[in-house]
Design a protein around this motif. Structure first.
Motif, PDB file in Angstrom:
ATOM      1  N   UNK A 173       0.779  -1.222   0.000  1.00 49.65           N
ATOM      2  CA  UNK A 173       0.000   0.000   0.000  1.00 49.65           C
ATOM      3  C   UNK A 173       0.814   1.278   0.000  1.00 49.65           C
ATOM      4  N   UNK A 174       2.131   1.160  -0.099  1.00 56.30           N
ATOM      5  CA  UNK A 174       3.012   2.332  -0.144  1.00 56.30           C
ATOM      6  C   UNK A 174       3.568   2.444  -1.560  1.00 56.30           C
ATOM      7  N   UNK A 175       3.426   3.597  -2.162  1.00 57.95           N
ATOM      8  CA  UNK A 175       3.905   3.791  -3.519  1.00 57.95           C
ATOM      9  C   UNK A 175       5.422   3.882  -3.563  1.00 57.95           C
ATOM     10  N   UNK A 176       6.019   3.255  -4.576  1.00 53.57           N
ATOM     11  CA  UNK A 176       7.443   3.466  -4.809  1.00 53.57           C
ATOM     12  C   UNK A 176       7.682   4.952  -5.063  1.00 53.57           C
ATOM     13  N   UNK A 177       8.708   5.489  -4.449  1.00 50.51           N
ATOM     14  CA  UNK A 177       8.976   6.918  -4.540  1.00 50.51           C
ATOM     15  C   UNK A 177       8.426   7.711  -3.375  1.00 50.51           C
ATOM     16  N   UNK A 178       7.682   7.055  -2.470  1.00 53.68           N
ATOM     17  CA  UNK A 178       7.185   7.742  -1.284  1.00 53.68           C
ATOM     18  C   UNK A 178       8.358   8.250  -0.445  1.00 53.68           C
ATOM     19  N   UNK A 179       8.141   9.334   0.268  1.00 50.87           N
ATOM     20  CA  UNK A 179       9.191   9.948   1.076  1.00 50.87           C
ATOM     21  C   UNK A 179       9.032   9.575   2.552  1.00 50.87           C
ATOM     22  N   UNK A 180      10.161   9.305   3.201  1.00 48.61           N
ATOM     23  CA  UNK A 180      10.211   9.028   4.638  1.00 48.61           C
ATOM     24  C   UNK A 180      11.374   9.810   5.236  1.00 48.61           C
ATOM     25  N   UNK A 181      11.427   9.851   6.568  1.00 46.54           N
ATOM     26  CA  UNK A 181      12.363  10.731   7.265  1.00 46.54           C
ATOM     27  C   UNK A 181      13.565   9.950   7.802  1.00 46.54           C
ATOM     28  N   UNK A 182      14.747  10.379   7.389  1.00 46.13           N
ATOM     29  CA  UNK A 182      16.009   9.740   7.778  1.00 46.13           C
ATOM     30  C   UNK A 182      16.812  10.645   8.707  1.00 46.13           C
ATOM     31  N   UNK A 183      17.516  10.040   9.659  1.00 45.59           N
ATOM     32  CA  UNK A 183      18.553  10.707  10.457  1.00 45.59           C
ATOM     33  C   UNK A 183      19.630   9.669  10.733  1.00 45.59           C
ATOM     34  N   UNK A 184      20.740   9.710   9.990  1.00 41.94           N
ATOM     35  CA  UNK A 184      21.795   8.720  10.220  1.00 41.94           C
ATOM     36  C   UNK A 184      23.093   9.166   9.574  1.00 41.94           C
ATOM     37  N   UNK A 185      24.193   8.780  10.200  1.00 39.91           N
ATOM     38  CA  UNK A 185      25.518   9.053   9.653  1.00 39.91           C
ATOM     39  C   UNK A 185      26.243   7.794   9.225  1.00 39.91           C
ATOM     40  N   UNK A 186      25.693   6.635   9.575  1.00 42.39           N
ATOM     41  CA  UNK A 186      26.230   5.337   9.164  1.00 42.39           C
ATOM     42  C   UNK A 186      25.140   4.601   8.409  1.00 42.39           C
ATOM     43  N   UNK A 187      25.534   3.596   7.635  1.00 38.92           N
ATOM     44  CA  UNK A 187      24.535   2.949   6.782  1.00 38.92           C
ATOM     45  C   UNK A 187      24.956   1.529   6.448  1.00 38.92           C
ATOM     46  N   UNK A 188      23.990   0.793   5.914  1.00 39.89           N
ATOM     47  CA  UNK A 188      24.250  -0.517   5.324  1.00 39.89           C
ATOM     48  C   UNK A 188      24.241  -0.351   3.813  1.00 39.89           C
ATOM     49  N   UNK A 189      25.297  -0.815   3.168  1.00 37.25           N
ATOM     50  CA  UNK A 189      25.321  -0.796   1.711  1.00 37.25           C
ATOM     51  C   UNK A 189      24.147  -1.622   1.173  1.00 37.25           C
ATOM     52  N   UNK A 190      23.739  -1.329  -0.042  1.00 33.71           N
ATOM     53  CA  UNK A 190      22.578  -1.999  -0.630  1.00 33.71           C
ATOM     54  C   UNK A 190      22.960  -3.401  -1.092  1.00 33.71           C
ATOM     55  N   UNK A 191      23.076  -4.318  -0.128  1.00 29.75           N
ATOM     56  CA  UNK A 191      23.484  -5.688  -0.395  1.00 29.75           C
ATOM     57  C   UNK A 191      22.311  -6.596  -0.704  1.00 29.75           C
ATOM     58  N   UNK A 192      22.534  -7.917  -0.662  1.00 28.21           N
ATOM     59  CA  UNK A 192      21.506  -8.869  -1.094  1.00 28.21           C
ATOM     60  C   UNK A 192      20.257  -8.902  -0.222  1.00 28.21           C
ATOM     61  N   UNK A 193      20.352  -8.424   1.005  1.00 25.52           N
ATOM     62  CA  UNK A 193      19.174  -8.449   1.880  1.00 25.52           C
ATOM     63  C   UNK A 193      18.438  -7.118   1.913  1.00 25.52           C
ATOM     64  N   UNK A 194      18.883  -6.154   1.118  1.00 31.04           N
ATOM     65  CA  UNK A 194      18.173  -4.871   1.011  1.00 31.04           C
ATOM     66  C   UNK A 194      16.940  -5.068   0.141  1.00 31.04           C
ATOM     67  N   UNK A 195      15.763  -4.852   0.708  1.00 28.95           N
ATOM     68  CA  UNK A 195      14.544  -4.990  -0.080  1.00 28.95           C
ATOM     69  C   UNK A 195      14.057  -3.645  -0.606  1.00 28.95           C
ATOM     70  N   UNK A 196      14.472  -2.563   0.029  1.00 32.03           N
ATOM     71  CA  UNK A 196      14.137  -1.210  -0.409  1.00 32.03           C
ATOM     72  C   UNK A 196      15.388  -0.358  -0.231  1.00 32.03           C
ATOM     73  N   UNK A 197      15.653   0.511  -1.190  1.00 32.15           N
ATOM     74  CA  UNK A 197      16.812   1.386  -1.085  1.00 32.15           C
ATOM     75  C   UNK A 197      16.383   2.844  -1.155  1.00 32.15           C
ATOM     76  N   UNK A 198      17.291   3.713  -0.732  1.00 29.03           N
ATOM     77  CA  UNK A 198      17.208   5.130  -1.021  1.00 29.03           C
ATOM     78  C   UNK A 198      18.562   5.511  -1.603  1.00 29.03           C
ATOM     79  N   UNK A 199      18.703   6.730  -2.063  1.00 30.94           N
ATOM     80  CA  UNK A 199      19.988   7.170  -2.603  1.00 30.94           C
ATOM     81  C   UNK A 199      20.448   8.425  -1.885  1.00 30.94           C
ATOM     82  N   UNK A 200      21.657   8.351  -1.351  1.00 33.39           N
ATOM     83  CA  UNK A 200      22.285   9.507  -0.709  1.00 33.39           C
ATOM     84  C   UNK A 200      23.787   9.279  -0.795  1.00 33.39           C
TER      85      UNK A 200
END
Length: 198
Positions: free
Chosen positions: A132-159
């Motif tokens: 029920x969530x459209x691809x391209x929907x916006x959500x709120x991030x606050x982070x300085x560390x991250x997980x690379x978009x590996x095999x278990x990433x089901x959704x990504x963002x770009x920064x």
């Protein structure tokens, strides 16, 4: 359905609880695994640094419990990062539920460090939390560390490049963003977790 929020003594526990209560849930705040023994599913919130958060989980018995847990588990922000094997932030071993390591985010030309603000979700494979969530929907991030978009990433963002926004492996899933601060989209994602089949 019963729900426990793992007490990590971090600042977003209250806002997570209020967001869940708005959806009709009545979560228990569980300082120890025994306090969550009757819960059907678990939420691991977190803000701050990985080292202190893992120290709290180890001291409370939650770290060992989560490593053998089978109930649906949702990590939020730092809570998502703690699902991985380790983090360069504090150079700490984490829960090891998802392969990979958390590294410092390089924002490149996309903006300042840390990443703070609204960003788009891009689905890379089927993800129940995105029902029920459209691809391209916006959500709120606050982070300085991250997980690379590996095999278990089901959704990504770009920064500064692809960044894991939602990760999933078996019973464990995590959101790098704060659904409790992401308006109607975040509420739908939390509702999907509440309604997921166990």
């Amino acid at each position: 359905m019963t729900l426990a929020i793992i007490d990590t003594s971090t600042a977003n526990i209250a806002s997570v609880r209020f967001a869940l209560e708005r959806l009709g849930a009545d979560p228990v705040i569980a300082a120890t695994p025994d306090e969550a023994r009757d819960a059907d599913r678990l939420i691991l919130p977190g803000v701050g640094a990985a080292g202190p958060a893992m120290a709290r989980l180890e001291a409370s018995g939650w770290a060992d419990a989560l490593r053998s847990e089978t109930r649906p588990l949702l990590g939020l922000c730092l809570g998502m990062q703690l699902l991985f094997e380790g983090s360069d932030e504090s150079d700490v071993d984490c829960l090891g539920l998802i392969p990979g390591r958390i590294t410092r985010l390089d924002p490149g030309a996309d903006g300042p460090w840390p990443h703070m603000g609204w960003n788009r979700l891009e689905t890379v494979r089927d993800e129940p939390l995105m029902a029920g969530v459209d691809e391209g929907a916006h959500v709120y991030f606050v982070h300085g560390y991250h997980a690379a978009a590996g095999p278990h990433a089901s959704v990504i963002t770009n920064y500064g490049g692809p960044v894991t926004a939602i990760v999933r492996r078996g019973h464990a899933a995590g959101c790098q963003f704060h659904p409790e601060r992401s308006g109607a989209v975040g509420a739908r994602i939390l509702q999907n977790f509440l309604e997921a089949r166990t």
